[in-house]
Design a protein around this motif. Structure first.
Motif, PDB file in Angstrom:
ATOM      1  N   CYS A 182      -0.392 -15.725  56.089  1.00 14.62           N
ATOM      2  CA  CYS A 182       0.588 -15.869  57.162  1.00 14.62           C
ATOM      3  C   CYS A 182       1.139 -17.296  57.146  1.00 14.62           C
ATOM      4  O   CYS A 182       0.365 -18.262  57.187  1.00 14.62           O
ATOM      5  CB  CYS A 182      -0.061 -15.564  58.511  1.00 14.62           C
ATOM      6  N   PRO A 183       2.454 -17.470  57.092  1.00 11.70           N
ATOM      7  CA  PRO A 183       3.019 -18.825  57.051  1.00 11.70           C
ATOM      8  C   PRO A 183       2.879 -19.573  58.372  1.00 11.70           C
ATOM      9  O   PRO A 183       3.027 -20.793  58.402  1.00 11.70           O
ATOM     10  CB  PRO A 183       4.495 -18.574  56.716  1.00 11.70           C
ATOM     11  N   ASP A 184       2.576 -18.853  59.469  1.00  7.25           N
ATOM     12  CA  ASP A 184       2.472 -19.502  60.779  1.00  7.25           C
ATOM     13  C   ASP A 184       1.040 -19.960  61.073  1.00  7.25           C
ATOM     14  O   ASP A 184       0.783 -21.143  61.292  1.00  7.25           O
ATOM     15  CB  ASP A 184       2.961 -18.550  61.875  1.00  7.25           C
ATOM     16  N   CYS A 185       0.106 -19.032  61.066  1.00  3.86           N
ATOM     17  CA  CYS A 185      -1.280 -19.389  61.396  1.00  3.86           C
ATOM     18  C   CYS A 185      -2.111 -19.716  60.159  1.00  3.86           C
ATOM     19  O   CYS A 185      -3.253 -20.169  60.282  1.00  3.86           O
ATOM     20  CB  CYS A 185      -1.938 -18.264  62.188  1.00  3.86           C
ATOM     21  N   ARG A 186      -1.564 -19.468  58.972  1.00  4.98           N
ATOM     22  CA  ARG A 186      -2.198 -19.768  57.688  1.00  4.98           C
ATOM     23  C   ARG A 186      -3.438 -18.919  57.421  1.00  4.98           C
ATOM     24  O   ARG A 186      -4.226 -19.221  56.520  1.00  4.98           O
ATOM     25  CB  ARG A 186      -2.573 -21.256  57.580  1.00  4.98           C
ATOM     26  N   GLU A 207       3.582 -14.767  51.075  1.00 10.48           N
ATOM     27  CA  GLU A 207       3.649 -15.156  52.486  1.00 10.48           C
ATOM     28  C   GLU A 207       4.183 -13.994  53.312  1.00 10.48           C
ATOM     29  O   GLU A 207       5.322 -13.548  53.121  1.00 10.48           O
ATOM     30  CB  GLU A 207       4.531 -16.390  52.666  1.00 10.48           C
ATOM     31  N   ILE A 208       3.361 -13.510  54.238  1.00 13.48           N
ATOM     32  CA  ILE A 208       3.725 -12.412  55.135  1.00 13.48           C
ATOM     33  C   ILE A 208       3.142 -12.722  56.505  1.00 13.48           C
ATOM     34  O   ILE A 208       1.958 -13.082  56.623  1.00 13.48           O
ATOM     35  CB  ILE A 208       3.180 -11.056  54.626  1.00 13.48           C
ATOM     36  N   GLU A 209       3.925 -12.598  57.538  1.00 14.81           N
ATOM     37  CA  GLU A 209       3.443 -12.891  58.887  1.00 14.81           C
ATOM     38  C   GLU A 209       2.416 -11.849  59.326  1.00 14.81           C
ATOM     39  O   GLU A 209       2.611 -10.648  59.119  1.00 14.81           O
ATOM     40  CB  GLU A 209       4.609 -12.927  59.872  1.00 14.81           C
ATOM     41  N   CYS A 210       1.357 -12.345  59.948  1.00 12.69           N
ATOM     42  CA  CYS A 210       0.317 -11.433  60.426  1.00 12.69           C
ATOM     43  C   CYS A 210       0.780 -10.734  61.703  1.00 12.69           C
ATOM     44  O   CYS A 210       1.763 -11.132  62.333  1.00 12.69           O
ATOM     45  CB  CYS A 210      -0.984 -12.196  60.667  1.00 12.69           C
ATOM     46  N   ASP A 211       0.027  -9.702  62.095  1.00 13.12           N
ATOM     47  CA  ASP A 211       0.407  -8.918  63.272  1.00 13.12           C
ATOM     48  C   ASP A 211       0.406  -9.770  64.541  1.00 13.12           C
ATOM     49  O   ASP A 211       1.294  -9.637  65.399  1.00 13.12           O
ATOM     50  CB  ASP A 211      -0.544  -7.730  63.440  1.00 13.12           C
ATOM     51  N   VAL A 215       3.623 -10.432  67.060  1.00 10.48           N
ATOM     52  CA  VAL A 215       3.626 -10.063  68.476  1.00 10.48           C
ATOM     53  C   VAL A 215       4.026 -11.257  69.337  1.00 10.48           C
ATOM     54  O   VAL A 215       4.734 -11.119  70.343  1.00 10.48           O
ATOM     55  CB  VAL A 215       2.240  -9.524  68.892  1.00 10.48           C
ATOM     56  N   LYS A 216       3.574 -12.461  68.948  1.00 11.13           N
ATOM     57  CA  LYS A 216       3.951 -13.652  69.707  1.00 11.13           C
ATOM     58  C   LYS A 216       5.459 -13.901  69.630  1.00 11.13           C
ATOM     59  O   LYS A 216       6.084 -14.321  70.599  1.00 11.13           O
ATOM     60  CB  LYS A 216       3.198 -14.867  69.178  1.00 11.13           C
ATOM     61  N   LYS A 217       6.021 -13.652  68.468  1.00 10.82           N
ATOM     62  CA  LYS A 217       7.460 -13.873  68.303  1.00 10.82           C
ATOM     63  C   LYS A 217       8.282 -12.778  68.958  1.00 10.82           C
ATOM     64  O   LYS A 217       9.334 -13.030  69.545  1.00 10.82           O
ATOM     65  CB  LYS A 217       7.812 -13.952  66.813  1.00 10.82           C
ATOM     66  N   PHE A 218       7.796 -11.557  68.842  1.00 12.23           N
ATOM     67  CA  PHE A 218       8.541 -10.413  69.370  1.00 12.23           C
ATOM     68  C   PHE A 218       7.623  -9.584  70.267  1.00 12.23           C
ATOM     69  O   PHE A 218       7.117  -8.530  69.858  1.00 12.23           O
ATOM     70  CB  PHE A 218       9.081  -9.547  68.225  1.00 12.23           C
ATOM     71  N   PRO A 219       7.358 -10.069  71.477  1.00  9.32           N
ATOM     72  CA  PRO A 219       6.457  -9.327  72.375  1.00  9.32           C
ATOM     73  C   PRO A 219       7.047  -7.968  72.733  1.00  9.32           C
ATOM     74  O   PRO A 219       8.262  -7.833  72.901  1.00  9.32           O
ATOM     75  CB  PRO A 219       6.368 -10.243  73.604  1.00  9.32           C
ATOM     76  N   PRO A 220       6.207  -6.954  72.840  1.00  8.88           N
ATOM     77  CA  PRO A 220       6.717  -5.617  73.180  1.00  8.88           C
ATOM     78  C   PRO A 220       7.252  -5.578  74.606  1.00  8.88           C
ATOM     79  O   PRO A 220       6.740  -6.262  75.497  1.00  8.88           O
ATOM     80  CB  PRO A 220       5.476  -4.730  73.018  1.00  8.88           C
ATOM     81  N   ARG A 221       8.292  -4.820  74.792  1.00  9.25           N
ATOM     82  CA  ARG A 221       8.873  -4.677  76.129  1.00  9.25           C
ATOM     83  C   ARG A 221       8.155  -3.581  76.898  1.00  9.25           C
ATOM     84  O   ARG A 221       7.956  -2.476  76.395  1.00  9.25           O
ATOM     85  CB  ARG A 221      10.359  -4.335  76.020  1.00  9.25           C
TER      86      ARG A 221
END
Length: 224
Positions: A182-186, A207-211, A215-221
């Motif tokens: 994950c490029p964000d949390c590594r 590099e693939i973002e983890c789940d 979720v932090k970037k696109f929280p469910p509505r």
């Protein structure tokens, strides 16, 4: 001896006459037939009563003549040099273009510049019709043989390095030596789990973002 009386001067004197010329007088002043002046009602200098102000008329006439200047017969080699320069209006060619135009101006005056401007406009339109807007480029100086050899060698080394990287990547994927990070949390996806760990040596990293980060970037509505 009888005393003679001086004839009275017309009101306003000579200046008043120049500010109130008839159409025939105005045409004579600028060397044009009356019909020409009558058809050019757009020229400044004409008063509401149909008379003409000489100063305003001459100023407008000269400006009009200058705008209609006939191009001079400039030698074609000069025009060809300008056309070639037109295709490379970059830093190293601007001085050449200035020299060519100044030479034409010195030899042929404003009429020469009019001719040069006409050819320049045609050249730009012609190039644009063929090529459109091209990205800017800077002409490079001529390289020596040693510089050419060095450049070819550097390009070859870069191509070899790229090919080796491609082969290593292909081999890693074939052998399953690939991990996702994950490029964000590594964190690294290892055996189906996102773990805080250093990727193993010899593994290719995708590099693939983890789940969790997604979720932090696109929280469910939540439903309303």
């Amino acid at each position: 001896m009888p005393k003679t009386t001086e004839a009275p001067k017309p009101s306003g004197g000579h200046t008043a006459d120049l500010e109130s010329l008839t159409q025939q007088q105005a045409a004579w002043l600028i060397g044009k037939p009356t019909s020409w002046l009558r058809d050019r009602a757009d020229l400044d200098g004409r008063r509401p009563d149909g008379k003409y102000n000489a100063r305003d008329l001459v100023r407008a006439f000269l400006a009009d003549e200058k705008s209609r200047l006939e191009p001079a017969e400039v030698p074609e080699p000069d025009l060809q040099a300008m056309v070639q320069t037109c295709g490379h209006l970059e830093d190293t060619h601007r001085s050449i273009g200035i020299q060519i135009l100044e030479s034409i101006q010195a030899r042929f005056g404003a009429a020469g510049l009019a001719r040069a401007g006409e050819i320049l406009l045609r050249s730009l339109k012609w190039d644009h019709a063929r090529w459109g807007d091209q990205p800017s480029h800077r002409p490079r100086p001529k390289l020596t043989e040693a510089e050419v050899r060095a450049k070819v060698l550097a390009d070859l080394e870069e191509r070899v390095a790229d090919r080796l990287r491609e082969e290593e990547e292909r081999e890693s994927r074939q052998l399953g030596r690939v991990v996702e990070q994950c490029p964000d949390c590594r964190r690294v996806l290892w055996v189906l789990e996102w773990r805080k760990m250093v990727p193993p040596a010899g593994y290719l990293i995708d590099e693939i973002e983890c789940d969790d980060c997604l979720v932090k970037k696109f929280p469910p509505r939540l439903p309303a």
